[in-house]
Design a protein around this motif. Sequence first.
Motif, short mmCIF file in Angstrom:
data_model
loop_
_atom_site.label_atom_id
_atom_site.label_comp_id
_atom_site.label_asym_id
_atom_site.label_seq_id
_atom_site.Cartn_x
_atom_site.Cartn_y
_atom_site.Cartn_z
N THR A 184 -16.40 2.88 4.51
CA THR A 184 -16.25 2.31 3.23
C THR A 184 -15.38 1.33 2.95
OG1 THR A 184 -14.57 4.26 2.90
CG2 THR A 184 -16.88 4.66 2.45
N ALA A 185 -15.31 0.56 1.85
CA ALA A 185 -14.68 -0.53 1.53
C ALA A 185 -14.58 -0.60 -0.03
CB ALA A 185 -15.06 -1.69 1.96
N ARG A 186 -13.14 -0.74 -0.35
CA ARG A 186 -13.04 -0.62 -1.85
C ARG A 186 -11.61 -1.37 -2.21
NH1 ARG A 186 -10.24 5.00 -2.47
NH2 ARG A 186 -10.07 5.69 -0.48
N VAL A 187 -11.56 -1.92 -3.32
CA VAL A 187 -10.62 -2.51 -4.12
C VAL A 187 -10.48 -1.78 -5.35
CG1 VAL A 187 -9.50 -4.54 -4.96
CG2 VAL A 187 -10.48 -4.48 -2.70
N HIS A 188 -9.09 -1.38 -5.83
CA HIS A 188 -8.80 -0.64 -7.11
C HIS A 188 -7.26 -0.42 -7.30
CE1 HIS A 188 -8.64 3.36 -5.07
NE2 HIS A 188 -9.60 3.14 -4.59
N PRO A 189 -7.09 -0.17 -8.51
CA PRO A 189 -5.50 0.32 -8.49
C PRO A 189 -5.56 1.71 -8.28
CG PRO A 189 -6.67 -0.17 -10.89
CD PRO A 189 -7.60 -0.49 -9.70
N ALA A 190 -4.40 2.29 -7.73
CA ALA A 190 -4.01 3.52 -7.42
C ALA A 190 -2.66 3.91 -7.51
CB ALA A 190 -4.71 3.88 -6.09
N MET A 191 -2.44 5.34 -7.65
CA MET A 191 -1.14 5.75 -7.74
C MET A 191 -0.70 6.13 -6.21
SD MET A 191 -0.95 8.38 -10.93
CE MET A 191 -1.22 7.75 -12.48
N ILE A 192 0.40 5.59 -5.84
CA ILE A 192 0.84 6.05 -4.37
C ILE A 192 2.25 6.59 -4.41
CG2 ILE A 192 -0.74 4.52 -3.38
CD1 ILE A 192 1.67 2.63 -2.85
N PRO A 193 2.61 7.73 -3.56
CA PRO A 193 3.67 8.29 -3.65
C PRO A 193 5.16 7.18 -3.48
CG PRO A 193 2.32 9.50 -2.54
CD PRO A 193 1.58 8.14 -2.62
N LEU A 194 6.13 7.39 -3.98
CA LEU A 194 7.29 6.54 -3.80
C LEU A 194 7.65 6.33 -2.12
CD1 LEU A 194 9.42 6.95 -6.93
CD2 LEU A 194 7.85 4.92 -6.70
N SER A 195 7.24 7.58 -1.67
CA SER A 195 7.67 7.69 -0.08
C SER A 195 6.79 6.85 0.80
CB SER A 195 7.58 9.25 0.13
OG SER A 195 6.29 9.63 -0.01
N HIS A 196 5.82 6.29 0.25
CA HIS A 196 4.81 5.74 1.05
C HIS A 196 5.45 4.21 1.22
CE1 HIS A 196 1.35 3.68 2.62
NE2 HIS A 196 0.75 4.76 3.02
N PRO A 197 5.27 3.52 2.38
CA PRO A 197 5.92 2.19 2.60
C PRO A 197 5.36 1.08 1.61
CG PRO A 197 5.21 3.18 4.88
CD PRO A 197 4.84 4.18 3.87
N LEU A 198 4.11 1.12 1.40
CA LEU A 198 3.40 0.28 0.34
C LEU A 198 4.20 0.41 -0.95
CD1 LEU A 198 -0.17 0.42 1.23
CD2 LEU A 198 1.26 -1.34 2.19
N ALA A 199 4.75 1.55 -1.43
CA ALA A 199 5.28 1.69 -2.64
C ALA A 199 6.39 0.71 -2.82
CB ALA A 199 5.68 3.22 -2.81
N SER A 200 7.14 0.41 -1.70
CA SER A 200 8.51 -0.66 -1.94
C SER A 200 8.02 -2.02 -1.73
CB SER A 200 9.42 0.01 -0.79
OG SER A 200 9.02 -0.22 0.56
N VAL A 201 6.79 -2.45 -2.04
CA VAL A 201 6.55 -3.91 -1.81
C VAL A 201 6.58 -4.33 -2.98
CG1 VAL A 201 4.74 -5.44 -1.02
CG2 VAL A 201 5.09 -3.42 0.34
N ARG A 202 7.75 -5.38 -3.20
CA ARG A 202 7.80 -5.94 -4.43
C ARG A 202 7.72 -7.30 -4.70
NH1 ARG A 202 12.28 -3.11 -6.73
NH2 ARG A 202 11.21 -3.68 -8.45
N GLU A 203 7.55 -7.63 -6.03
CA GLU A 203 7.30 -9.26 -6.36
C GLU A 203 6.04 -9.55 -5.95
OE1 GLU A 203 9.50 -11.07 -8.15
OE2 GLU A 203 10.75 -9.64 -8.40
N ALA A 204 5.65 -10.91 -5.39
CA ALA A 204 4.53 -11.26 -4.84
C ALA A 204 4.16 -11.12 -3.60
CB ALA A 204 4.26 -12.78 -5.37
N TYR A 205 5.06 -9.90 -2.96
CA TYR A 205 4.51 -9.85 -1.21
C TYR A 205 3.38 -9.11 -1.17
CZ TYR A 205 8.99 -11.83 0.25
OH TYR A 205 9.99 -12.83 0.59
N ASN A 206 2.98 -9.37 0.05
CA ASN A 206 1.77 -8.35 0.63
C ASN A 206 2.19 -7.57 1.55
OD1 ASN A 206 -1.08 -10.71 0.28
ND2 ASN A 206 0.27 -10.19 -1.00
N ALA A 207 1.49 -6.39 1.95
CA ALA A 207 1.82 -5.61 2.93
C ALA A 207 0.46 -4.96 3.30
CB ALA A 207 2.83 -4.34 2.56
N VAL A 208 0.33 -4.63 4.75
CA VAL A 208 -0.98 -3.96 5.08
C VAL A 208 -0.74 -3.04 6.07
CG1 VAL A 208 -3.17 -4.17 6.25
CG2 VAL A 208 -2.55 -5.95 4.66
N PHE A 209 -1.21 -1.70 5.83
CA PHE A 209 -1.02 -0.44 6.74
C PHE A 209 -2.24 -0.14 7.43
CE2 PHE A 209 0.63 4.04 6.97
CZ PHE A 209 1.85 3.62 7.31
N VAL A 210 -1.98 -0.12 8.85
CA VAL A 210 -2.96 -0.08 9.74
C VAL A 210 -2.85 1.39 10.58
CG1 VAL A 210 -4.59 -1.19 11.62
CG2 VAL A 210 -3.45 -2.66 9.74
#
Length: 429
Positions: free
Chosen positions: A263-289
């Motif tokens: 499956t492949a999808r793009v949408h807004p989602a809630m993620i826990p503050l404990s997840h590494p992606l939650a701390s990505v700020r401003e215009a930065y990108n991050a990908v979790f593999v």
Amino acid sequence: MRTRPLKVALLGCGVVGSEVARIMTTHADDLTARIGAPVELAGVAVRRPSKVREGIDPALVTTDATALLKRGDIDVVIEVIGGIEPARTLITTAFENGASVVSANKALLAQDGAALHAAAEQHGLDLYYEAAVAGAIPLVRPMRESLAGDKINRVMGIVNGTTNFILDKMDSTGAGYQEALDEATALGYAEADPTADVEGYDAAAKAAILAGIAFHTRVRLDDVYREGMTEVSAADFASAKRMGCTIKLLAILERAADGESVTARVHPAMIPLSHPLASVREAYNAVFVEAEAAGRLMFYGPGAGGSPTASAVLGDLVAVCRNKLAEATGPGESAYTQLPVSPMGDVVTRYHISLDVADKPGVLAQVATTFAEHGVSIDTVRQQGKDGEASLVVVTHRAPDAALSGTVEALRKLDTVRGVASIMRVEGE
């Protein structure tokens, strides 16, 4: 060391193209040492030849890109035009005339990547496109090469800097969507027409490219489920904070548990503050593999801009030029699995639903019954009421998206439900 230079044609000389040309000039000696031969900018194809381009010899500038590619002495073509045409035709022309290609064109690769890979293979040439996804972040090549012996099961990431900037401002300052968008536009993060970013088209193109690489199967832009983030509100962020979460626009690519589909999808989602992606700020990108042997890997950095994108382009240029000298090619398309892309209805996740309801006895029981009738289990419920009006926030356990859609459709038909204010998926737990 070879003394005859490798000749490079540059298609497009906007923000990224001009930075590529500048780096090629100022770092010429370093590039020569790294490649094993000099690299020469042999021509620059543009639409407006009269524009002053600092550091570029006007004699190199042309409006006839096709003639440039057909000269017969071009070794590598760098395509930073963007869009579908004329980029597709020009890349095909490059292959037909013996030139490998470095591209930053996510839209074209998401739509016609298979055909372009086939053309490159037919002519024994390279097609590299690190800059098409996540700017300067080394991501495409690590997934294509470093993880080639592993099995990737999930990719989840923030791959659009504009939307992350907007959502970050809404989270940190309490601003509404339009206010945060206006700030992003004033700072140059958002285009005058931000539709491609805020409606998720940009992220969906990148998701298609990454899914094809991760799962060794062909995933086109049309296969990616897409939702924009224009309806995300301050109330959604308030609810997210009560749950210990924040909100991000995510690209999520998953292999089914049985390994028989993706499956492949793009949408807004809630993620826990404990997840590494939650701390990505401003215009930065991050990908979790997430891979079977390597485990969880995080790729983080600037995802757009002239210099970061040019860095990725030049990295590909060095690799392609080395291959030219070795009379070899790098990895091409890997689509041996030919896995089907399942519809969004098959996706299983948690949901946060906010309802406007009548503030009277029995409403909660009626709503809970509707969820149960559609096989969606409720985790938590929060209700607030005043003057005959109430808001009901329901967080579910994991359920198929199709079941949730059926539940929401039924809820809208209840006399006691005056509106479905918000539906948001909960990811990363």
